[in-house]
Motif scaffolding. Sequence first.
Motif, short mmCIF file in Angstrom:
data_model
loop_
_atom_site.label_atom_id
_atom_site.label_comp_id
_atom_site.label_asym_id
_atom_site.label_seq_id
_atom_site.Cartn_x
_atom_site.Cartn_y
_atom_site.Cartn_z
N PHE A 1 0.81 -1.22 0.00
CA PHE A 1 0.00 0.00 0.00
C PHE A 1 0.84 1.27 0.00
O PHE A 1 0.57 2.22 0.72
CB PHE A 1 -0.98 0.01 1.19
CG PHE A 1 -2.00 -1.10 1.11
CD1 PHE A 1 -3.17 -0.94 0.40
CD2 PHE A 1 -1.75 -2.32 1.71
CE1 PHE A 1 -4.09 -1.97 0.30
CE2 PHE A 1 -2.66 -3.36 1.62
CZ PHE A 1 -3.83 -3.18 0.91
N VAL B 1 -1.02 4.46 -1.79
CA VAL B 1 -2.47 4.24 -1.81
C VAL B 1 -3.05 4.66 -3.16
O VAL B 1 -3.79 5.63 -3.27
CB VAL B 1 -3.18 4.97 -0.64
CG1 VAL B 1 -4.62 4.49 -0.51
CG2 VAL B 1 -2.45 4.71 0.67
N HIS C 1 -4.84 -0.12 -4.91
CA HIS C 1 -4.94 -0.33 -3.47
C HIS C 1 -6.35 -0.02 -2.97
O HIS C 1 -6.90 -0.74 -2.13
CB HIS C 1 -3.96 0.58 -2.72
CG HIS C 1 -2.53 0.31 -3.02
ND1 HIS C 1 -1.58 1.31 -3.10
CD2 HIS C 1 -1.87 -0.85 -3.27
CE1 HIS C 1 -0.40 0.77 -3.36
NE2 HIS C 1 -0.55 -0.53 -3.48
N ARG C 2 -6.92 1.03 -3.50
CA ARG C 2 -8.25 1.43 -3.03
C ARG C 2 -9.31 0.40 -3.41
O ARG C 2 -10.27 0.18 -2.67
CB ARG C 2 -8.58 2.82 -3.57
CG ARG C 2 -7.70 3.87 -2.91
CD ARG C 2 -7.70 5.20 -3.61
NE ARG C 2 -8.81 6.03 -3.21
CZ ARG C 2 -8.90 7.33 -3.49
NH1 ARG C 2 -7.93 7.91 -4.17
NH2 ARG C 2 -9.91 8.03 -3.10
N MET D 1 -9.12 -2.19 -0.69
CA MET D 1 -9.68 -1.74 0.58
C MET D 1 -11.19 -1.56 0.53
O MET D 1 -11.90 -1.83 1.50
CB MET D 1 -8.98 -0.46 1.03
CG MET D 1 -7.55 -0.72 1.48
SD MET D 1 -6.74 0.71 2.23
CE MET D 1 -6.30 1.64 0.77
N VAL E 1 -6.24 -3.55 6.88
CA VAL E 1 -5.12 -3.75 5.96
C VAL E 1 -4.01 -4.43 6.74
O VAL E 1 -3.73 -4.06 7.88
CB VAL E 1 -4.62 -2.39 5.41
CG1 VAL E 1 -3.17 -2.46 4.97
CG2 VAL E 1 -5.49 -1.92 4.26
N THR F 1 -0.05 -4.93 6.29
CA THR F 1 1.09 -4.50 5.50
C THR F 1 2.35 -4.70 6.33
O THR F 1 2.30 -5.25 7.43
CB THR F 1 0.93 -3.03 5.06
OG1 THR F 1 1.99 -2.67 4.18
CG2 THR F 1 0.90 -2.08 6.25
N ARG G 1 2.31 6.63 6.70
CA ARG G 1 1.63 5.58 5.94
C ARG G 1 0.30 5.19 6.58
O ARG G 1 -0.71 5.04 5.88
CB ARG G 1 2.52 4.34 5.80
CG ARG G 1 3.61 4.49 4.75
CD ARG G 1 4.40 3.21 4.63
NE ARG G 1 3.57 2.12 4.15
CZ ARG G 1 3.65 0.87 4.58
NH1 ARG G 1 4.54 0.55 5.53
NH2 ARG G 1 2.88 -0.05 4.08
N ARG G 2 0.28 5.00 7.90
CA ARG G 2 -0.96 4.59 8.56
C ARG G 2 -2.06 5.62 8.31
O ARG G 2 -3.20 5.28 7.97
CB ARG G 2 -0.72 4.42 10.06
CG ARG G 2 -1.95 3.88 10.81
CD ARG G 2 -1.75 3.92 12.32
NE ARG G 2 -0.57 3.17 12.73
CZ ARG G 2 -0.57 1.87 12.97
NH1 ARG G 2 -1.67 1.17 12.83
NH2 ARG G 2 0.55 1.26 13.36
N ILE H 1 -3.24 5.51 4.58
CA ILE H 1 -4.01 4.31 4.27
C ILE H 1 -5.42 4.42 4.83
O ILE H 1 -6.41 4.14 4.13
CB ILE H 1 -3.29 3.06 4.82
CG1 ILE H 1 -2.01 2.78 4.02
CG2 ILE H 1 -4.21 1.84 4.75
CD1 ILE H 1 -1.13 1.71 4.63
N GLY I 1 -8.30 4.90 2.20
CA GLY I 1 -8.90 3.58 2.01
C GLY I 1 -10.17 3.34 2.77
O GLY I 1 -10.96 2.45 2.43
N VAL J 1 -5.15 -0.52 10.45
CA VAL J 1 -3.96 -0.81 9.66
C VAL J 1 -3.02 -1.62 10.55
O VAL J 1 -2.60 -1.15 11.61
CB VAL J 1 -3.25 0.47 9.17
CG1 VAL J 1 -2.03 0.10 8.33
CG2 VAL J 1 -4.21 1.34 8.37
#
Length: 302
Positions: A15, A18, A22-23, A26, A42, A44, A67-68, A71, A75, A80
């Motif tokens: 991801f 995103v 990826h979407r 999710m 997710v 990852t 990132r968290r 996402i 998403g 996550v």
Amino acid sequence: MIEVTKPRAIALGYFDGVHLGHRALMQKAVERAKQIGGTSAVFTFDVHPDSVVMGRQVPLLTANAYRREEIKQLGGVDEVIFGHFDERMQHMDWRDFIHKLLIGQFHAGWIISGRNNRFGYKGQGNAEGMAVECEKAGIGYDCIEDVKVDGIVVSSTYIRQLIAQGDMEGAAKFLGHPYTVTGIVEHGRRVGTSVLGVPTVNLRLPAEMALPPYGVYATRVLVDGKSYIAATNIGVKPTFLDGGAPTIEPHLLDFSGDLYGRMIHVELHKFLRPEMQFESVEALKNAIDENVRQTRELFAGE
């Protein structure tokens, strides 16, 4: 009283960035979580597997620190989960990855992956094997087909190539959102304010990110839910030859205030010109004026 853990609908992948592919994963996880009365998630890794397996840094589309947040925001999932990718994880049998980790530890009631997802030791796990093992375990599985834009498969690798070329419009088309650099505003060298009369805010360039060519970009800067247009320089400001580290410096238009210590998101919308060394400060000021005009023109009417 025994605590009953809700089943999770878990989407698998790294991801990074995103993007539209990826979407799709999710969105399916959110849909399946509702179906099974569970939680959308997710799974990852904390580092890119290739950086461990290949021993080389993979340029990322999202800085690790954010990132968290990205996402969850893009998403729409509830959770996550970050697994630690180390030598043990690298050598884990692909069936153990499904049964012991995803189902046993994280209570997967449904798993969603892409057609080309590989997992387990030497990437021996694939979509076909996942389908068989999920059926054995009595849980659901969805394999999401590749998402394409203009006949091209959406992938982080392809998006990195677009960014390296300075094609921010193309990158946004495949990401489904503008390429964004997030960071905390730091004290800079005050060249913009003291020398040019153009106040800027300074962000450190995340070392792990895939960076576009040095130059000036038409951008939007998001801070505390508000959006400001900005002409943004990425690079080392060669006109001043002071040996500073590369930075990203937005000049926010129609804004006054102090952003030091605040988190901001810089959306890169269009590459305006490469970074260059000017013969004089006056020539640089004229170039900045033109970049400001171009930025206002790009966002006029929005």
